[in-house]
Design a protein around this motif. Structure first.
Motif, PDB file in Angstrom:
ATOM      1  N   ILE A 157       0.882  -1.176   0.000  1.00 42.03           N
ATOM      2  CA  ILE A 157       0.000   0.000   0.000  1.00 42.03           C
ATOM      3  C   ILE A 157       0.916   1.222   0.000  1.00 42.03           C
ATOM      4  CG2 ILE A 157      -1.887   1.183   1.189  1.00 42.03           C
ATOM      5  CD1 ILE A 157      -2.211  -1.611   2.719  1.00 42.03           C
ATOM      6  N   THR A 158       0.991   1.910  -1.126  1.00 43.57           N
ATOM      7  CA  THR A 158       1.904   3.046  -1.274  1.00 43.57           C
ATOM      8  C   THR A 158       1.147   4.351  -1.091  1.00 43.57           C
ATOM      9  OG1 THR A 158       3.274   1.778  -2.823  1.00 43.57           O
ATOM     10  CG2 THR A 158       3.560   4.170  -2.806  1.00 43.57           C
ATOM     11  N   LEU A 159       1.629   5.176  -0.162  1.00 44.82           N
ATOM     12  CA  LEU A 159       1.025   6.472   0.115  1.00 44.82           C
ATOM     13  C   LEU A 159       1.926   7.569  -0.444  1.00 44.82           C
ATOM     14  CD1 LEU A 159       0.083   5.878   3.876  1.00 44.82           C
ATOM     15  CD2 LEU A 159      -1.300   5.398   1.850  1.00 44.82           C
ATOM     16  N   SER A 160       1.361   8.441  -1.252  1.00 40.55           N
ATOM     17  CA  SER A 160       2.136   9.567  -1.769  1.00 40.55           C
ATOM     18  C   SER A 160       2.468  10.535  -0.637  1.00 40.55           C
ATOM     19  CB  SER A 160       1.332  10.291  -2.856  1.00 40.55           C
ATOM     20  OG  SER A 160       1.960  11.493  -3.224  1.00 40.55           O
ATOM     21  N   ASP A 161       3.685  11.107  -0.672  1.00 40.21           N
ATOM     22  CA  ASP A 161       4.072  12.002   0.425  1.00 40.21           C
ATOM     23  C   ASP A 161       3.184  13.245   0.477  1.00 40.21           C
ATOM     24  OD1 ASP A 161       5.101  13.347  -1.856  1.00 40.21           O
ATOM     25  OD2 ASP A 161       6.627  14.322  -0.605  1.00 40.21           O
ATOM     26  N   GLN A 162       2.651  13.710  -0.657  1.00 39.70           N
ATOM     27  CA  GLN A 162       1.760  14.877  -0.666  1.00 39.70           C
ATOM     28  C   GLN A 162       0.471  14.607   0.093  1.00 39.70           C
ATOM     29  OE1 GLN A 162       1.241  15.731  -4.837  1.00 39.70           O
ATOM     30  NE2 GLN A 162       3.023  17.089  -4.898  1.00 39.70           N
ATOM     31  N   PHE A 163       0.052  13.336   0.087  1.00 36.91           N
ATOM     32  CA  PHE A 163      -1.179  12.978   0.775  1.00 36.91           C
ATOM     33  C   PHE A 163      -0.969  12.898   2.288  1.00 36.91           C
ATOM     34  CE2 PHE A 163      -3.966   9.515   2.407  1.00 36.91           C
ATOM     35  CZ  PHE A 163      -5.184  10.147   2.230  1.00 36.91           C
ATOM     36  N   VAL A 164       0.241  12.560   2.731  1.00 40.54           N
ATOM     37  CA  VAL A 164       0.485  12.293   4.143  1.00 40.54           C
ATOM     38  C   VAL A 164       1.308  13.385   4.836  1.00 40.54           C
ATOM     39  CG1 VAL A 164       1.273  10.546   5.780  1.00 40.54           C
ATOM     40  CG2 VAL A 164       0.496   9.837   3.514  1.00 40.54           C
ATOM     41  N   PHE A 165       2.262  14.022   4.111  1.00 39.66           N
ATOM     42  CA  PHE A 165       3.191  14.960   4.748  1.00 39.66           C
ATOM     43  C   PHE A 165       3.324  16.256   3.940  1.00 39.66           C
ATOM     44  CE2 PHE A 165       4.764  10.597   5.495  1.00 39.66           C
ATOM     45  CZ  PHE A 165       4.639  10.533   6.868  1.00 39.66           C
ATOM     46  N   ASP A 166       3.763  17.285   4.640  1.00 36.50           N
ATOM     47  CA  ASP A 166       4.194  18.506   3.966  1.00 36.50           C
ATOM     48  C   ASP A 166       5.650  18.346   3.531  1.00 36.50           C
ATOM     49  OD1 ASP A 166       1.790  19.946   4.237  1.00 36.50           O
ATOM     50  OD2 ASP A 166       2.272  20.399   6.340  1.00 36.50           O
ATOM     51  N   VAL A 167       6.101  19.248   2.655  1.00 35.64           N
ATOM     52  CA  VAL A 167       7.455  19.151   2.126  1.00 35.64           C
ATOM     53  C   VAL A 167       8.486  19.282   3.239  1.00 35.64           C
ATOM     54  CG1 VAL A 167       9.127  20.184   0.536  1.00 35.64           C
ATOM     55  CG2 VAL A 167       6.698  20.087  -0.086  1.00 35.64           C
TER      56      VAL A 167
END
Length: 276
Positions: A157-167
């Motif tokens: 299950i791959t989560l995009s960093d934009q969906f989970v975290f800020d830069v």
């Protein structure tokens, strides 16, 4: 007297010369004799002994009595159906013991061990998990942020960093909480290990970030998701592991913007393994 002696010597020399000249006839006669003997022997060897042929034929017929000829016409090994026809191919030759018919034993299916049964049950659970998550992602229109795949090591299950975290940060976005809570509810009864792995692109950390490098950032992001499962969803820590891989395992081209975006991710992998 001398003349007579000379005459006799000449006659003897002439006779000796004639004798030497005629010796080749003896060799020639011997050669002709040997050739004659050779052809006589060859002829004798090539003459068919009909009586012996009949004996050999009958012997072969008795040997192959139980089968028909391999030739198209006739029975027996030579096809001489009229002379050596086998009246009953099912008749048992005399003085031959009939062996009892051996029953063909059907091998029973191999009984599965407890571990094999556990692996089968786990595989069914993994396929059911993948089906539920895929439907959840589709129903909530999260296909561009969450990617589900069946890999050799397990369900990924791959989560995009934009969906989970800020830069450059490892604090969870509030919008990701419902998805993580849904995953936590599916992980509660799994008899396997869930691996949480953080990944980044190859761009260096900016001075504004509190993390020293991409190794520290990727590990911190994986740890944030793990803490959410343990502290907010009260899952057991025994079924989890986490790691940060920085930019060492890219899935896209780091020389392009879309490639770097696909590399910034967190993978949650439900592993194909049984807990001890």
């Amino acid at each position: 007297m001398r003349q007579q002696t000379r005459s006799q010597s000449r006659r003897r020399g002439s006779q000796a010369e004639n004798s030497n000249r005629d010796r080749w006839l003896i060799t020639y006669a011997d050669l002709i004799t040997l050739l004659l003997i050779f052809f006589v022997v060859m002829y004798a060897m090539s003459t068919l002994d009909k009586g012996k042929y009949e004996e050999v034929t009958q012997s072969l017929q008795l040997t192959f009595k139980s089968g028909d000829s391999i030739l198209e016409e006739g029975s027996g090994i030579t096809g001489t159906a009229d002379e050596y026809k086998n009246p009953d191919t099912t008749t048992t030759p005399p003085n031959t013991e009939i062996e009892p018919t051996q029953e063909v034993q059907v091998q029973e299916p191999h009984a599965l061990t407890e571990r094999e049964l556990a692996f089968r049950q786990q595989e069914q659970e993994l396929q059911g998990l993948m089906s539920v998550i895929s439907k959840y992602v589709s129903d909530n229109k999260l296909d561009d942020q969450i990617f589900v795949a069946d890999k050799p090591q397990g369900i990924s299950i791959t989560l995009s960093d934009q969906f989970v975290f800020d830069v450059g940060r490892a604090d969870l976005k509030p919008a990701s909480s419902p998805v993580l809570a849904k995953l936590a509810s599916l992980f509660k009864n799994l008899g396997t290990t869930v691996s949480i792995e953080g990944h980044t692109d190859n761009l260096p950390i900016t001075s504004a970030s509190k993390y020293q490098d991409n190794w520290e950032l990727s590990g911190a992001r994986a740890l944030s998701i793990l803490r959410f499962f343990l502290e907010h969803e009260n899952l057991s820590p025994d079924g989890f592991q986490y790691a940060g891989y920085a930019d060492t395992r890219p899935v896209g081209d780091n020389t392009t913007t879309p490639g770097r975006q696909s590399n910034r991710r967190v993978e949650i992998i439900v592993l194909r393994q049984l807990q001890e």
